[in-house]
Motif scaffolding. Structure first.
Motif, PDB file in Angstrom:
ATOM      1  N   ASP A 198       0.826  -1.203   0.000  1.00 48.15           N
ATOM      2  CA  ASP A 198       0.000   0.000   0.000  1.00 48.15           C
ATOM      3  C   ASP A 198       0.861   1.253   0.000  1.00 48.15           C
ATOM      4  OD1 ASP A 198       0.351   0.858   2.942  1.00 48.15           O
ATOM      5  OD2 ASP A 198      -0.172  -1.264   3.073  1.00 48.15           O
ATOM      6  N   GLU A 224       9.547   2.351   6.551  1.00 52.05           N
ATOM      7  CA  GLU A 224       9.377   1.427   7.676  1.00 52.05           C
ATOM      8  C   GLU A 224      10.093   0.102   7.455  1.00 52.05           C
ATOM      9  OE1 GLU A 224       5.272   1.022   8.787  1.00 52.05           O
ATOM     10  OE2 GLU A 224       5.093   3.176   9.114  1.00 52.05           O
ATOM     11  N   LYS A 253       2.933   8.176   6.333  1.00 54.43           N
ATOM     12  CA  LYS A 253       2.237   9.466   6.388  1.00 54.43           C
ATOM     13  C   LYS A 253       3.010  10.618   7.007  1.00 54.43           C
ATOM     14  CE  LYS A 253       1.208   7.365  10.349  1.00 54.43           C
ATOM     15  NZ  LYS A 253       1.015   5.922  10.388  1.00 54.43           N
ATOM     16  N   MET A 259      15.591   0.697  10.726  1.00 51.08           N
ATOM     17  CA  MET A 259      15.201  -0.004  11.945  1.00 51.08           C
ATOM     18  C   MET A 259      14.461   0.928  12.905  1.00 51.08           C
ATOM     19  SD  MET A 259      16.401  -2.944  11.258  1.00 51.08           S
ATOM     20  CE  MET A 259      16.496  -3.958  12.732  1.00 51.08           C
ATOM     21  N   ASP A 260      14.571   2.228  12.710  1.00 49.55           N
ATOM     22  CA  ASP A 260      13.916   3.165  13.634  1.00 49.55           C
ATOM     23  C   ASP A 260      12.727   3.827  12.934  1.00 49.55           C
ATOM     24  OD1 ASP A 260      15.269   4.617  11.769  1.00 49.55           O
ATOM     25  OD2 ASP A 260      16.045   6.116  13.167  1.00 49.55           O
ATOM     26  N   GLU A 261      12.006   4.633  13.684  1.00 48.21           N
ATOM     27  CA  GLU A 261      10.857   5.331  13.114  1.00 48.21           C
ATOM     28  C   GLU A 261      11.336   6.643  12.513  1.00 48.21           C
ATOM     29  OE1 GLU A 261       7.710   6.196  15.868  1.00 48.21           O
ATOM     30  OE2 GLU A 261       6.489   7.150  14.312  1.00 48.21           O
ATOM     31  N   PHE A 295      11.570  12.982  -1.391  1.00 47.74           N
ATOM     32  CA  PHE A 295      10.938  11.872  -0.693  1.00 47.74           C
ATOM     33  C   PHE A 295      11.719  10.563  -0.835  1.00 47.74           C
ATOM     34  CE2 PHE A 295       7.432  14.834  -1.519  1.00 47.74           C
ATOM     35  CZ  PHE A 295       6.906  14.955  -0.245  1.00 47.74           C
ATOM     36  N   ASP A 340       0.895   3.654   2.033  1.00 49.44           N
ATOM     37  CA  ASP A 340       1.442   3.970   3.367  1.00 49.44           C
ATOM     38  C   ASP A 340       2.818   3.318   3.524  1.00 49.44           C
ATOM     39  OD1 ASP A 340      -0.794   4.884   5.796  1.00 49.44           O
ATOM     40  OD2 ASP A 340      -1.578   4.289   3.848  1.00 49.44           O
ATOM     41  N   LEU A 391       4.182  13.077   4.610  1.00 51.04           N
ATOM     42  CA  LEU A 391       3.214  13.818   3.803  1.00 51.04           C
ATOM     43  C   LEU A 391       3.075  15.248   4.296  1.00 51.04           C
ATOM     44  CD1 LEU A 391       2.634  11.031   2.850  1.00 51.04           C
ATOM     45  CD2 LEU A 391       0.217  11.439   3.135  1.00 51.04           C
ATOM     46  N   LYS A 392       3.745  15.537   5.387  1.00 53.39           N
ATOM     47  CA  LYS A 392       3.618  16.888   5.913  1.00 53.39           C
ATOM     48  C   LYS A 392       4.445  17.883   5.125  1.00 53.39           C
ATOM     49  CE  LYS A 392       2.517  15.464  10.587  1.00 53.39           C
ATOM     50  NZ  LYS A 392       2.795  15.683  12.002  1.00 53.39           N
ATOM     51  N   PRO A 426      10.099  13.413   9.560  1.00 52.16           N
ATOM     52  CA  PRO A 426      10.355  14.318   8.435  1.00 52.16           C
ATOM     53  C   PRO A 426      11.512  15.259   8.735  1.00 52.16           C
ATOM     54  CG  PRO A 426       8.196  14.771   9.464  1.00 52.16           C
ATOM     55  CD  PRO A 426       8.745  13.552  10.114  1.00 52.16           C
TER      56      PRO A 426
END
Ligand code: SF4
Lengths: 472, 215
Positions: free
Chosen positions: B20, B45, B27, B49-51, B38, B22, B30-31, B54
């Motif tokens: 998908d 993800e 998201k 390994m980390d989150e 991009f 996402d 997307l800010k 932006p």
């Protein structure tokens, strides 16, 4: 010659130019705009020195990034804590000002999720073509409109030309006859349809929802159905216009009134598929066969009735299904053979453009009235879809019911549906959510979403695990 | 828009169904109010390994060594091999922006979600549909052969393997024309401005309640 489907009629009434290669120029009546997918479109206009073709065709509202906590919210755009979110909302304000587009601003009482606001304000009407840079634009099809999501280039295209270049879709009729059991709602029907046809089942089609169940459904329910058509792979879902539609539209701020109303109603009387219309495909379900649904995996088609048992990937037909199911179970931290009712949510989210209208909040409030959220639940959020829904709910005392049950009552916005603001799941947390997507990370990094109806979410909040609301 | 004529490039795998948007670009990215940049967050993800956040410098983030795009053999890939229903979910155009910014000019899969498919063409990315069994064999060939390159010829509508096998794909004439020539859609549509105006006048007469209401 056979008759036309509703989709055929909407398509033909908006056809500006048919081209030899099969593509067509389709006129767009209404474009809804929000802060996430529009900045690059406005930038494109600026760079090319273009102006919107028709200013009055557009309506903007910020929703994805807005904070839902009253304190942060009360300060307006300037008070949004996350600088990136603030910039995006501010950019929408600036662009609307520069291009003279009407915007419902962050603290206007009419503000809310764009797909709740459109119909509520009468900004989207039967017989229209509606677009928005958001896949859940399919929601507006409930009014008998041709409505679908578009990408940012098309947002710019629609702004600049009032048209889109489109290819005609095939026609799919999803007919649900019979009657729904008490406690079974539009959301369950939508999930059952996706469970049956799969997330790509509607690809290439425009879906029309029909049959007795749909005819007896409220507009809120029909919007929930059409909202989820994109989860079945169809860009658009729609429902024929009937008295329920007219009753809903009558008196809305941007809807016609007086003589124009009569004229419009006459024009809308044809907005249904002809009796002899031919569909490329028909899918049928019986209302009484549909049970409350709960998604267990990371795609909306991974869904089961509440009395279901999690499937064994090894027993599945092909390798791609096996891999997907294995991965989903692992991500969700669940095991094959577990009962749906053994799943314990950590958080509950009642909201989103799928289920945040007044009827959804009523259904949830009915379930929690006089009861309390289970101690194992870390948070239960109720986020109305718009300021108007919020007002109405408060007038009916629903906010008190939620607060007394230990739930949080928030300001309108997309909130935890996609976690672009501060409302999100922690890694590994399960959420009973009335939203529309259970993709990995959708509600927060590592978060685990279970899609359910508002009544099912509320019941899970009280019980601490999923339960069958038919027994509530 | 960049034109697309003939592309010869390294193929890389995204070996799962129903990827998908996402997953293609989460998201939080997307800010951005921009259209570029991009690429470093494509498949964020899965890749790190980390989150991801932006505006962050991705060069210092911990990479997931199991993710193919992090492996030496796939560096510089410009063709993505994918599975069915690629690009489902959200309509975000950030998905093709991220693919393009990373360096992918072409995706080959058995099927796509409609909106994503359409968005690719607007951004110089060619989404090719090939038969599932054929895509499967391209995957195996790619896994077997390091440095596996495909040639995509849009004018001839063919994909050519290193062994010289040619496979034909379908594409609408209009989209092909725009992509081959890098044409701006809006400019093309505005050539029909008179037709739009004529239609609009008639429609206004027929449905006056749709006009001049929101102002
Ligand atoms: S509520 Fe969720 S699905 Fe609906 S528009 Fe907002 S983010 Fe998208």
């Amino acid at each position: 010659m056979s008759g036309k489907t509703l989709y055929d009629k909407l398509w033909h009434s908006h056809l500006v130019e048919q081209r030899d290669d099969g593509s067509a120029l389709i006129y767009i009546d209404r474009q809804l705009i929000h802060e996430v997918t529009s900045p690059q479109a406005f930038e494109g206009l600026r760079i090319a020195g273009r102006q919107p073709w028709r200013r009055d065709a557009n309506l903007a509202v910020p929703d994805h990034n807005v904070p839902t906590e009253a304190r942060e919210r009360s300060g307006g755009v300037a008070a949004i804590v996350d600088p990136v979110s603030r910039l995006q909302v501010q950019t929408l304000d600036d662009n609307c000002q520069d291009f003279d587009i009407v915007e419902i601003e962050i603290n206007d009482v009419r503000q809310g999720i764009v797909h709740v606001v459109g119909p509520e304000q009468g900004a989207t009407l039967p017989g229209m073509t509606v677009v928005c840079g958001d896949s859940h634009t399919s929601t507006h099809g409930a009014l008998g409109a041709l409505a679908h999501g578009i990408g940012t280039s098309e947002v710019e295209h629609a702004l600049a030309t009032q048209c889109l270049v489109q290819m005609k879709m095939k026609n799919l009729l999803v007919r649900i006859d019979g009657e729904l059991a008490r406690g079974v709602s539009a959301k369950d029907v939508a999930l059952a349809v996706i469970g049956k046809i799969g997330t790509a089942g509607g690809t290439g089609y425009a879906i029309e929802f029909g049959g007795e169940v749909i005819r007896n459904m409220s507009m809120e329910g029909r919007m929930t159905m059409c909202n989820m058509s994109i989860e079945a792979g169809a860009r658009m879902g729609m429902v024929a216009v009937d008295d329920t539609t007219l009753e809903y539209v009558r008196g809305r701020p941007f809807a016609p009134s007086g003589e124009l109303w009569d004229q419009a109603v006459a024009a809308w009387s044809d907005l249904h598929s002809d009796a002899d219309a031919v569909f490329d495909r028909i899918v049928e379900l019986r209302g009484e066969d549909i049970k409350p649904q709960v998604s267990w995996g990371t795609s909306p088609e991974m869904v089961l009735p509440v009395d279901g048992i999690l499937p064994d990937p090894e027993a599945m037909e092909n390798e791609s299904q096996r891999t997907a199911a294995r991965r989903a179970l692992e991500y969700m931290g669940l095991r094959a053979g577990m009962a749906i009712t053994d799943i314990k949510p950590d958080r509950v989210f009642i909201g989103s453009c799928t289920n945040s209208r007044i009827e959804d909040l009523r259904a949830a409030a009915e379930v929690v009235r006089g009861k309390h959220v289970a101690p194992s639940i870390k948070q239960a959020l109720v986020v109305p879809g718009s300021g108007k829904v919020k007002q109405q709910a408060e007038a009916e005392g629903l906010d008190k019911v939620f607060l007394e049950a230990g739930m949080e009552w928030r300001e309108p916005g997309c909130s935890m549906c996609l976690a672009m603001n501060a409302d999100k799941l922690g890694a590994g947390e399960h959420c009973a959510s009335t939203s529309n997507r259970n993709f990995e990370g959708r509600q927060g990094f590592g978060g685990r979403t279970h899609l359910v109806s508002p009544a099912m979410a509320a019941a899970a909040a009280v019980a601490g695990h999923f339960v069958d609301v038919r027994d509530w | 828009m960049k034109s697309f004529t003939v592309l010869t490039g390294l193929a890389a795998p995204m070996d799962r169904a129903n990827v998908d948007t996402d997953l293609i670009i989460p998201k939080q990215f997307l800010k951005s109010i921009k259209r570029s940049g991009f690429g470093p967050n494509l498949f964020d993800e899965l890749r790190y390994m980390d989150e991801g956040q932006p505006g962050q410098d991705c060069s210092t983030r911990p990479l997931n060594p199991d993710f193919p795009l992090n492996q030496a053999r796939y560096q510089g890939a410009s063709i993505l091999l994918a599975r069915e229903n690629f690009g489902c979910g959200s309509s975000r155009e950030h998905a093709p922006w991220a693919l393009e910014d990373y360096g992918f000019r072409c995706v080959i899969a058995p099927s796509y979600a409609d909106i994503f498919y359409n968005n690719c063409f607007k951004n110089g990315v060619l989404p090719i549909v090939l038969d599932a069994a054929l895509v499967d064999s391209l995957f195996s060939q790619m896994y077997d052969q390091e440095g596996y390159q495909l040639t995509v010829d849009l004018a001839k509508q063919t994909v050519i393997t290193p062994a010289g096998e040619e496979y034909r794909f379908e594409v609408d004439a209009f989209r092909k024309h725009c992509l081959l020539n890098g044409l701006d859609d809006i400019g093309l549509t505005l050539e029909s401005a008179d037709a739009i105006r004529r239609y609009e006048e008639g429609w206004r007469e027929q449905s006056p309640w749709l006009f001049d209401v929101i102002k």
